[in-house]
Design an enzyme around this catalytic site. Structure first.
Site, PDB file in Angstrom:
ATOM      1  N   GLY A   1      -3.441   1.170   7.202  1.00 23.57           N
ATOM      2  CA  GLY A   1      -2.469   1.558   6.194  1.00 23.57           C
ATOM      3  C   GLY A   1      -2.822   2.886   5.545  1.00 23.57           C
ATOM      4  O   GLY A   1      -3.377   3.797   6.181  1.00 23.57           O
ATOM      5  N   SER A   2      -2.534   2.997   4.269  1.00 20.09           N
ATOM      6  CA  SER A   2      -2.653   4.290   3.560  1.00 20.09           C
ATOM      7  C   SER A   2      -4.083   4.772   3.387  1.00 20.09           C
ATOM      8  O   SER A   2      -4.299   5.921   2.966  1.00 20.09           O
ATOM      9  CB  SER A   2      -1.968   4.194   2.195  1.00 20.09           C
ATOM     10  N   THR A   3      -5.080   3.926   3.675  1.00 20.94           N
ATOM     11  CA  THR A   3      -6.465   4.412   3.599  1.00 20.94           C
ATOM     12  C   THR A   3      -6.707   5.511   4.628  1.00 20.94           C
ATOM     13  O   THR A   3      -7.699   6.239   4.541  1.00 20.94           O
ATOM     14  CB  THR A   3      -7.469   3.271   3.842  1.00 20.94           C
TER      15      THR A   3
END
Length: 586
Positions: free
Chosen positions: A301-303
């Site tokens: 995801g956004s990591t």
């Protein structure tokens, strides 16, 4: 006058034997003694070696001298695994027939075995000379069994593995088989170094197989090496305790966490829930054995957003102040649509990271050459088996760059369509802690003279700029305000990704957060992953970020790291009054 009787007048008594007969008898006697002497000489001199060999075959045996398996220690020399004396219980089926059922039931009770099944098996083995009844029996239990003095039951000294930290270190240290061979974790990864080399000794045994005399030691045993790991047992305890709380609070399926030394890449802690106790061999099966940190792949995801943006900055395509129009928070690529949680309009690159805009990140990454991004992912260790030696480590999944479509390149910018392990994700953030240098994770404690292996991935300027953006992302206006740690500046990124089942995305999530602290001089990198939270919230900023905050505060306190976010006497007072290393055993 009476006539005298002559007793010697018998002709038989007056007969004289021929001289040759007496000589013959004497010669025969001498020949008999000579034969005995010759036979004795033959046995004692000529056939001595042969007879000793035959005697040795019947009485002399070569037995192993067991080598001790090396111990596992944490970085502060706390014992994590060691070998302790134990006994193996065996029986001679040919003699066990003489044992009473009543005594055998007592033996079963001492060993914790089912008596009927045990007795039936022992009676069945009436023609076998050696059968193991139980292995790795504690010495005190074996002493009680010996006291029963059951005919045909014997005992052999061996060793068993003991794990003082129990479930706290289970997934890291792993466990051994009943034959003392590594099966999981470090026990398996470093089995060759931990395993010693058995020696040999000659003994004399009686007809019942009992050792009656040690003759000589043929070869001394060589014990296995002790290993000092990079992990800190107290940090590990903190991490596991907080993970348990998170799983209970969010009714999650599982969770995992990693703590790395930001400078050296040393693994300070690595925990998984569910876990198990390696001392209880009855638990060594099922899903709880999975070391999710190394073996589970998930979409980050956004990591992953900081990396594509950092590469674009490194190539000079954008700056932190460059403005990107994200419009109404929706972007179409062919039939697919990328969207943000809400419209942001025109944003700077700095704000795109701070607000975690999918549209903004996609627009930036689509300006990159596909191969450049693929090469960059490889430099970060994605798509490759981690260099850290650990059983079951996965390489993750990064599709070949020449097969990427624009929509895939865009979704990978915010961590979809690419799979990583938690250890890969944690070590990738070392580039922001080390001025652009990637430092691979390490499991063995480094000595003062051991160099830190690293390679440059982005420029120092870009790394510092991205570290600032990640601090904003974890600040009051970012997506991870719950990641903040009292007294310390932190930087990091949240992740919330749908899970795939049967090739389709479903409404199940992986919530994650990866962060660094303190920002002024990063000492630790902490990565958290919570699998399928079911408490009603699933965003990484609400599920994983608070776990990061609690763990990081406790770890920094444990490591005596000076706070870098205290600007007033009042802040200092609150910091000192706050609880110390929550969950610590110190």
């Amino acid at each position: 006058m009476s006539k005298a009787v002559r007793f010697g007048g018998s002709e038989l008594l007056e007969m004289r034997l021929p001289a040759w007969r007496s000589r013959f008898v004497l010669v025969c006697i001498f020949l008999a003694f000579g034969g005995l002497i010759a036979r004795a000489a033959y046995l004692q001199i000529i056939s001595n070696d042969f007879l000793q060999e035959q005697g040795a075959k019947r009485l002399e045996r070569t037995l192993p001298l067991q080598a001790s398996r090396g111990s596992l220690l944490d970085r502060n020399m706390v014992v994590l695994a060691q070998s302790v004396p134990a006994q193996a219980v065996w029986y001679d089926g040919r003699r066990i027939v003489d044992a009473k059922d009543e005594d055998l039931r007592k033996l079963a009770a001492v060993l914790g075995l089912k008596p009927d099944r045990m007795i039936a098996q022992m009676r069945k083995d009436s023609k076998r000379a050696f059968v193991y009844l139980d292995r790795q029996v504690d010495s005190d239990v074996a002493a009680k069994a010996k006291a029963l003095k059951i005919p045909g039951v014997g005992f052999v000294t061996e060793s068993k593995r003991y794990y003082p930290q129990g479930e706290t270190m289970a997934h890291l240290v792993g466990f051994t088989s009943i034959e003392d061979k590594g099966q999981e974790g470090v026990e398996l990864a470093f089995n060759d170094r931990l395993t010693g080399e058995d020696g040999e000794r000659n003994v004399l045994r009686d007809r019942l197989g009992n050792v009656i005399e040690d003759i000589r030691e043929l070869r001394p045993p060589v014990n296995g090496q002790d290993l000092v790991l990079s992990v800190d047992a107290d940090v590990q305890y903190i991490v596991l305790s907080e993970l348990k709380k998170a799983v209970e609070q969010h009714k999650a399926r599982a969770a995992a966490a990693v703590v790395l030394d930001a400078k050296t890449g040393e693994l300070l802690a690595m925990a998984n829930i569910p876990t198990y106790d390696p001392n209880n061999r009855g638990q060594l099966h099922g899903e709880k054995l999975r070391n999710r940190v190394f073996t589970d792949m998930f979409e980050p995801g956004s990591t992953l957003k900081p990396f594509g943006v950092a590469l674009a900055m490194d190539q000079g395509k954008v700056k932190a102040s460059t403005k990107i129009d994200t419009g109404n928070g929706r972007m179409s690529i062919g039939p697919a649509t990328i969207s943000d949680t809400k419209p942001h309009g025109v944003m700077t690159v700095e704000e795109i990271i701070q607000k975690s805009s999918n549209v903004g990140t996609s627009k930036i990454v689509l300006e990159l050459e596909r191969k450049d991004l693929w090469d960059f992912f490889n430099l970060l260790g994605f798509g490759q088996t981690p260099s850290i030696a650990f059983p079951g480590s996965v390489a993750g999944r990064v599709r070949p760059w020449n097969k990427w479509r624009p929509i895939e390149q865009a979704t990978m910018s915010y961590g979809h369509g690419i799979s990583v392990s938690l250890i890969q994700l944690a070590q990738s953030y070392t580039i922001f802690a080390n001025k652009g240098h990637f430092v691979p994770a390490s499991l063995i404690k480094r000595g003062p003279q051991d160099p830190v292996v690293s390679h440059r991935v982005i420029s120092e300027k870009v790394a510092d700029s991205m570290l600032h953006m990640l601090e904003l992302a974890s600040g009051p206006e970012g997506t991870a305000i719950k990641a903040q740690v009292q007294g310390y500046r932190v930087a990091g990124k949240t992740g919330t990704a749908h899970k795939q089942e049967g090739g389709r995305y479903v409404n199940k999530y992986v919530s994650s957060y990866v962060g660094l602290a303190p920002v002024s001089d990063p000492r630790v990198i902490v990565a958290i992953m919570v699998d399928e939270p079911k408490s009603g919230v699933y965003f990484g900023g609400l599920v994983a970020a608070p776990v990061f905050s609690t763990i990081t505060k406790s770890v920094l306190t444990r490591l005596n790291v000076q706070p870098d976010a205290i600007e007033s006497t009042e802040q200092l007072r609150k910091f000192v009054a706050a609880p110390g290393a929550a969950g610590s055993r110190l």
